[in-house]
Write an enzyme that holds these catalytic residues in place. Structure first.
Site, PDB file in Angstrom:
ATOM      1  N   GLY A 120      27.904  -5.083  19.222  1.00 53.40           N
ATOM      2  CA  GLY A 120      27.038  -6.196  19.620  1.00 53.40           C
ATOM      3  C   GLY A 120      25.893  -6.100  18.341  1.00 53.40           C
ATOM      4  O   GLY A 120      25.953  -5.277  17.432  1.00 53.40           O
ATOM      5  N   HIS A 121      25.207  -7.230  18.123  1.00 49.67           N
ATOM      6  CA  HIS A 121      24.129  -7.323  17.254  1.00 49.67           C
ATOM      7  C   HIS A 121      23.084  -6.233  17.107  1.00 49.67           C
ATOM      8  O   HIS A 121      22.650  -5.822  18.112  1.00 49.67           O
ATOM      9  CB  HIS A 121      23.580  -8.826  17.257  1.00 49.67           C
TER      10      HIS A 121
END
Length: 355
Positions: free
Chosen positions: A247-248
C-alpha cells in the site's frame, strides 16, 4: 563439464568447499533433485529435505552434501563424488547457475517500440516489441525491457534491471540497480486515497513516488502503490512473490521476503530481514520489527517486536497460537464433557436436601 571443472566454477560463486572424488572425474551436464536425477547430473541433500535414503537409490553422478560424515560415508560407499558445504542449498543454487543461463535478448531496439526523444538510454539496452518509454526516462546500462513494458514519464532504471513483459512503471518511480520486475507487475500506481464527504468521496491526488533499492525482485501481478506525499520504499535485496500488494507510503526494510498474496495497508513500516508467509495481511500503519516472522494467513493489527514469530488471526505469538490451536481442535470433545458435567451438577442439585 568435468567434476573438477564444476568445482572450480562453484567455488568462484560460493567460496571454498570440501570435496572428494572417489572414482575418476565424471562428466556432468546438469542438475536435478536427488529423487529425479539421472546419470551426468549433480544433486544435493540437506537435513531438511527428508530424502536422505535417496543416497542409495539416486542415479546422480555427484552430490552436494551438508557437513555430515555419515552422509558422506554413504556417498563414498556408492563411489559417488561429493562436495560439502555448510549451506548445501546455496551451493545447489549456484550449481544451477553454472549449467543454466536464463533467456537474455540481444541488445537493440525493436522497431515497434515508442521512445520519447527526451528519454536517455544507456549502453547495451534491449527494448522489446511495443515497449513505451515516456518523456525524461533514464535507463541504465544493460537494462532489458521485454515486450509491452510501459514506462511513464520520469522513470529511472538502474544498471542491469530486467522488466518482464506487460509490466507498468508509473511516473517518477525510481528503480535501483539489478532489480527484476516480473510480468504484469504495476509499480507506482495511485495509492488508495479518498476523503469521505457528504456527497461521497473526494479523491486525494497521489503526488508521491515509489523507490525500489538495489536488488529488489517483484513477482508477477504484484502492485506497489505511490503515496499522496513522500515515498513508498522497498529496501535493497527484498523479494516479493506473485500477487503481493504494498500500500501507499509503506517503508519496507532490506532483505525482506514476502510470499504470495501478502497484503500491506498504507503506511506500514517493516524492518530488515522480515519474512511474511503467504496471505499475511497487515493493517494500516503497523510497525514490524527486524527479523520478525509471520506464518501463513496471519492477520497483523498491532506492533510486532523484533525477532518475534507470530501466527493466526489476530496474530499472536506462535507458541501461544499452537497451544490455542490444539485446544480448538478439541472443542467438540470439551463441549461434550462440559455439558455432561453440567447435567451431573444439575442432578446433584436436585437431589440435595433443601435446608
Amino acid at each position: 563439464m568435468r567434476w573438477s571443472e564444476f568445482l572450480q566454477h562453484l567455488e568462484a560463486k560460493t567460496g571454498p568447499c570440501t570435496a572428494k572424488a572417489i572414482a575418476g572425474d565424471p562428466e556432468l551436464h546438469g542438475v536435478a533433485a536427488i529423487n529425479e536425477a539421472q546419470s551426468g547430473q549433480v544433486s544435493f541433500l540437506d537435513q531438511e529435505s527428508g530424502l536422505q535414503d535417496w543416497i542409495e537409490q539416486t542415479a546422480a553422478s555427484a552430490l552436494i552434501l551438508p557437513p555430515d560424515p555419515a552422509l558422506q560415508a554413504r556417498a563414498e560407499a556408492r563411489n559417488l563424488p561429493w562436495m560439502t558445504t555448510a549451506q548445501p542449498r546455496l551451493a545447489f543454487a549456484a550449481a544451477i547457475a553454472v549449467f543454466y543461463q536464463p533467456f537474455r535478448p540481444v541488445a537493440g531496439i525493436h522497431p515497434s517500440a515508442v521512445i520519447d526523444p527526451s528519454a536517455q538510454l544507456g549502453d547495451r539496452v534491449s527494448v522489446g516489441a511495443h515497449v513505451v518509454i515516456g518523456a525524461n526516462c533514464v535507463i541504465g546500462n544493460d537494462v532489458i525491457l521485454h515486450a509491452n513494458v510501459v514506462l511513464y514519464p520520469g522513470v529511472s532504471l538502474g544498471d542491469r534491471c530486467q522488466i518482464h513483459a506487460n509490466s507498468t512503471i508509473h511516473e517518477r518511480s525510481q528503480i535501483g540497480q539489478d532489480c527484476v520486475i516480473h510480468s504484469g507487475a504495476v509499480i507506482g500506481a495511485e495509492g488508495f486515497g479518498f476523503v469521505p464527504t457528504a456527497s461521497g468521496w473526494f479523491k486525494m491526488e497521489q503526488s508521491g513516488i515509489v523507490v525500489l533499492e538495489d536488488g529488489v525482485e517483484v513477482g508477477c501481478n504484484s502492485a506497489i502503490d505511490r503515496p499522496a506525499v513522500g515515498e513508498t520504499r522497498i529496501g535493497a535485496q527484498t523479494k516479493l512473490d506473485n500477487l503481493v500488494h504494498i500500500g501507499h507510503g509503506c517503508q519496507i526494510g532490506k532483505a525482506c521476503a514476502m510470499a504470495a498474496q501478502v497484503g500491506l495497508a498504507g503506511g506500514v513500516e517493516v524492518g530488515d530481514r522480515v519474512i511474511l508467509a503467504g496471505q499475511v495481511g497487515v493493517a494500516n500503519r503497523v510497525k514490524i520489527g527486524d527479523r520478525a516472522i509471520a506464518s501463513s494467513k496471519s492477520g497483523i493489527h498491532g506492533e510486532i517486536e523484533a525477532g518475534a514469530i507470530v501466527s493466526g488471526y489476530p496474530a499472536i505469538p506462535n507458541r501461544q497460537w499452537l497451544k490455542t490451536s490444539a485446544v480448538y481442535n478439541r472443542l467438540p470433545e470439551l463441549y461434550r464433557s462440559l455439558r455432561n458435567l453440567i447435567r451431573r451438577v444439575e442432578v446433584l442439585e436436585q437431589d440435595r436436601p433443601s435446608s
